[in-house]
Structures are given as C-alpha cells and as structure tokens.
Design an enzyme around this catalytic site. Structure first.
Site, short mmCIF file in Angstrom:
data_model
loop_
_atom_site.label_atom_id
_atom_site.label_comp_id
_atom_site.label_asym_id
_atom_site.label_seq_id
_atom_site.Cartn_x
_atom_site.Cartn_y
_atom_site.Cartn_z
N ASP A 184 0.87 -1.18 0.00
CA ASP A 184 0.00 0.00 0.00
C ASP A 184 0.90 1.22 0.00
OD1 ASP A 184 -2.14 1.75 0.13
OD2 ASP A 184 -2.91 1.02 2.04
N HIS A 185 0.30 2.38 -0.25
CA HIS A 185 1.03 3.64 -0.24
C HIS A 185 0.76 4.38 1.07
CE1 HIS A 185 0.59 3.49 -4.87
NE2 HIS A 185 1.84 3.19 -4.56
N PHE A 202 -5.49 3.97 0.67
CA PHE A 202 -6.50 2.94 0.39
C PHE A 202 -6.12 2.12 -0.84
CE2 PHE A 202 -9.52 6.72 1.45
CZ PHE A 202 -9.05 6.79 2.74
N HIS A 203 -4.84 1.82 -1.01
CA HIS A 203 -4.36 1.14 -2.20
C HIS A 203 -3.87 -0.28 -1.90
CE1 HIS A 203 -3.48 5.33 -4.16
NE2 HIS A 203 -4.77 5.05 -4.09
N THR A 204 -4.54 -1.00 -1.03
CA THR A 204 -4.13 -2.35 -0.69
C THR A 204 -4.07 -3.23 -1.94
OG1 THR A 204 -5.39 -2.03 1.34
CG2 THR A 204 -4.57 -4.24 0.90
#
Length: 518
Positions: free
Chosen positions: A300-301, A454-456
C-alpha cells in the site's frame, strides 16, 4: 437484471463473478456484452441505496459508514501503535462507489516492472490498449488516451483556488505543469483526472453495469456473501453463497472469477482450502491446494495526514472531489519514476493525533503528501475459518529507513510551497506542522500522521515463481476454471492510485475469459 432473492437464481451460469467492485463490474459487464450468461455477486446493497454515492464531492462522508467493510491495519510501533482505517466499498461498485475518483495509471515503467517481475506480457505497451478501452477522456483519443469507453474521465472545469495555487506554486519551485496527468511522464503538477461527469461520480456501475439493465445475460445479485468455492479435484466448479439466511450453491459452466479485492479474495481462497498449508492447518482448514503465496506481498502507499494551512479568508464551497490538483516528484535523483505524490484538500486533513496539536477551525486547507514508491512489504493473516472472521492486515508502513527519509523530505517540499507567491496570495500559514522539522521531530510527525491512500494490493501476486498465485493469464496456479481480476494480482504496486490499474486488469481478464469460452 438486478435481483436480491434466492428464488430468482438459476442453478448455473457461464461465468460467476464474486465481488461487484471495481474489477468485478468490469468483468461482468464485458462478458455479458460478449453473450455469456454472467452472475455478479455482491455482499452489500445496490449503489442507489446511498444517494451520496452519486455526489462527487460527498465521498468522505461514506468512509466508515454502512457501505464500508470497516477494515483497519493493525497497530505497529512504526505508526505510534495506531490502527489505521482502510476503507473498502461494501456496495455495488465496491470502492469505485466510495473512493475519491482519482484516475492515475502511475508511470509507464511501473508495468514494465511487472513484466520483469514475472508477469510476462504486462509491460506498458501491452496494457495500454486496455487502459484506453476503458476511457472516455475529455480531451478525446490520443496515442495514450481513449475516447468513447465506459468510464468518463474529466479534470476540473473550474479549479478550486487551492488547486490553482498548487499548480502556480509548483511552477515557482521549478516543477513542470503537465497537460495530462496520464501523459508520457507523470513528474510535475497537474489537474487531477477524475472518473466523474460534471458533479456526478461516474463509477464502474455507471460505466459497465447500469447500461445493461434488462439484459438477460447479466444477473446482479446483491446482499449475497461469497462463502466458499466449489471444488472438484483441481477444478473450481462454482460458488457457495450465503443468501436470505440460507446457503445456495451455484455452478459455473466455464469459470469463476474472483474480484473481492486484495483482502476478500485471499481470505475466500484460504477459507476454501487454498493457501499455505501451515496457515490452513492453524485454522483447522483442510488443504485442497497448496499455494503459499496467498496473503503474502501486501503493499500500500503511506499517506501523511496532514500538512494543513490556514487561509486569509474562506476559499469557497467544495468543488469536484474536494481536491482537484496533484503533484508528483522524485525524492532523489536517479529514480526511474516519481516516488512522491501530493494532492490538495479543500479543507482540513488530519487524524485525531495531529488535529489535537493545532486549531484547524476556520478557513483551512491541506496539501497531503504520500509515498508512491514505498518499499515496505506486509501480509494478510486469516484469524478464523468463519466467513465473517477477522483478518490481520500488516502493511509495514515506515519500517524501511528509505521510506521514512523520502517522506520526511516531502514535508519540507510541501512547506516550501507555503513560501511561494501563489500560497502567500491565499494567506497560507502552516499549522501542522507549523515550521520545518528537525530530524527527530520529523520522525515523530511521520509516526503520528501516517495513514493510507486505500491502495491495498499484491496479496495474490501474478507471476511464474514459487510465490506467485496467478499466472500471466490470471489463472490460479494449479486450479482450473478460476481466475482473479482485482488488485490482489499486482506483483508490485504502481506509483499512482490503483483504481485505473484495477480497471485495466479487469478489462484484460474479461478478454481472457471470453477467448477461453470460445
């Protein structure tokens, strides 16, 4: 056809798509258009159940609500022992229905990196046609952009003063202004690409599902939970569903496609007996097929909430998605792609730990940076064999010194914007932090401010090595009739918001399934 009752289900469909989120809606819509009978299964309600979904500026109020699965990353010392909420859409359209609508592919070299990592045939030249196929870009078709596709992509017609200030301030700092954030290089400042039409969100439901209303090839089943896969030896034959208080089994004549996201997809696989045998034995689940890479490679970021500024006067009502402009830059020379990203917020942007350190009332705005080139690798751990059982998610944010150094430098870059004429015209005064930070202070700020974009992704990575879960055609290794079409298959995280990449993956997955079905 939209249905929510067990008695409307058929016993079999050509293709079953589990998860009606960003990837699932794309796959289902494309396959129904191709003449296949498709069942699209969603645990949440229709997107029309929440009117705010359609409002492009109202998305923040959807987070943590009934259309959100309510996941959180586990506390860790690196983030001051805080749990970090990770919103995921539990509604038709999935996260495409509750996200900030940002449409960023990342840098072209990201996908060349996928090919180098074992995802053969996923270099940028190969995936570009699938990005273009999805787009209805406001600027019309170009060698890099698509027109006439299902998803309307626009920039702000009237940028908010904070968005305009970011572009002007970046110019003063010597950074380029990009005509298109998804052009040949994404280094610089640009108006954000948003999947919206005017003031209305334009989700994957709008683009791929709603136009097929009444099409007998597409059955959309909401309020149904995917409980497990039906397996016959080494083949997947269907899906077990929880529906109307009971259990139904539905067969797939050709394939099952999992699109439950980077959390839901590996969890369903493990609960079906597919995963690391040691993990499955811990939960009392019999191993049906050993794939130890499932749940590994979580990426994630990390995002900093937030670098806030007071303004001289109110800056007007919220426009677009509450932002409207972004900045990409490199933390150090020699990087193949920009590893830092920032976006504007037309209001305050801070978690409770940071908000407690300053008065963020009145006219306040934020420029929030994050690390798109993060190197921390985490994991997903299933804690229960039950369908609604807990999962432990560890992204390992800020565990790598290089990640912390890059983000500390990003704070200084954003504070430098406050010294530009464009920000001085707004009367910008830094609030959190109120000044440049010494190294120890920056480390403390990072730990308290760290959140997520929110980049899982990455938990069922594509490739050919021993840790790979799907092959380059998105087939699950060793199991026939089962593909994955969501963010879990990304071998490495792109240096951009992941929504566009998921749509591209799903467009390609639909082509694979269609071709295999003949």
């Amino acid at each position: 056809m939209l249905c929510d009752a067990a008695d409307t289900l058929e016993t079999a469909y050509d293709v079953i798509v589990a998860g009606a989120g960003t990837g699932g809606c794309v796959v289902a819509g494309r396959l129904a258009q191709a003449g296949l009978s498709v069942l699209l299964v969603e645990a949440g309600p229709p997107d029309t159940a929440e009117p705010a979904i359609a409002d492009a500026g109202a998305w923040v109020g959807l987070l943590g609500g009934p259309c959100d699965w309510g996941y959180a990353y586990a506390p860790s010392p690196a983030v001051a022992d805080r749990a970090i909420a990770i919103p995921r859409g539990r509604v038709l359209g999935g996260s495409s229905s509750i996200n900030a609508m940002l449409w960023n592919r990342g840098h072209p070299s990201d996908y060349d990196g996928w090919a180098a990592a074992g995802a053969t045939g996923w270099d940028f030249a190969a995936v570009l046609p699938y990005f273009k196929r999805a787009e209805d870009w406001e600027g019309g078709e170009t060698p890099l952009r698509g027109a006439g596709g299902p998803l309307r992509i626009e920039t702000s017609a009237d940028p908010h003063p904070v968005a305009a200030a970011l572009l002007a301030g970046a110019t003063e700092l010597g950074m380029p202004i990009l005509a298109d954030a998804n052009g040949p290089d994404n280094a610089g400042a640009a108006l954000a690409n948003l999947n919206k039409r005017g003031a209305r969100r334009w989700s994957v439901v709008d683009g791929y599902v709603r136009p097929l209303a009444g099409d007998p090839n597409l059955t959309v089943l909401t309020g149904a939970t995917a409980l497990g896969l039906l397996l016959a030896g080494t083949a997947c034959t269907g899906l077990r569903l929880g529906l109307d208080g009971g259990i139904r089994e539905v067969r797939a004549r050709h394939e099952v496609v999992l699109a439950l996201g980077a959390i839901g997809t590996p969890a369903l696989l493990m609960r079906s007996g597919i995963g690391d045998p040691a993990d499955l034995a811990r939960l009392g689940i019999a191993t049906r097929h050993a794939l130890p890479g499932i749940g590994r490679n979580l990426q994630d970021h990390p995002l900093l909430m937030g670098i806030n500024f007071s303004a001289r006067a109110p800056l007007g009502p919220v426009r677009d998605n509450g932002g409207g402009a972004q900045l990409n830059w490199r933390s150090r020379a020699g990087l193949r792609a920009p590893d830092l990203h920032a976006f504007v917020v037309q209001g305050s942007h801070a978690g409770p730990e940071i908000a407690a350190t300053a008065d963020l009332s009145g006219p306040v705005f934020a420029v929030s940076p994050g690390l798109m080139g993060s190197t921390g690798i985490g994991s997903l751990r299933l804690e229960s064999a039950e369908p609604d059982g807990a999962v432990t998610l560890r992204p390992n944010f800020l565990t790598e010194p290089a990640d912390r150094a890059a983000l500390a430098g990003a704070i200084d870059t954003i504070l430098a914007l406050a010294e530009t004429a464009a920000f001085r015209d707004l009367g910008a005064v830094p609030l959190t932090p109120a000044r440049r930070l010494r190294p120890a202070e920056a480390e403390a700020f990072l730990a308290r401010a760290c959140s997520t974009f929110f980049h899982t992704c990455g938990t069922c990575a594509m490739g050919t090595g021993p840790a790979a879960v799907v092959d380059p055609a998105l087939n699950l290794h060793g199991v026939a009739g089962l593909r994955i079409a969501d963010a879990s298959v990304m071998p490495t995280i792109p240096t951009g918001n992941t929504q566009a990449a998921v749509v591209m993956i799903a467009e390609r997955a639909a082509a694979f399934v269609r071709d295999a079905a003949g």
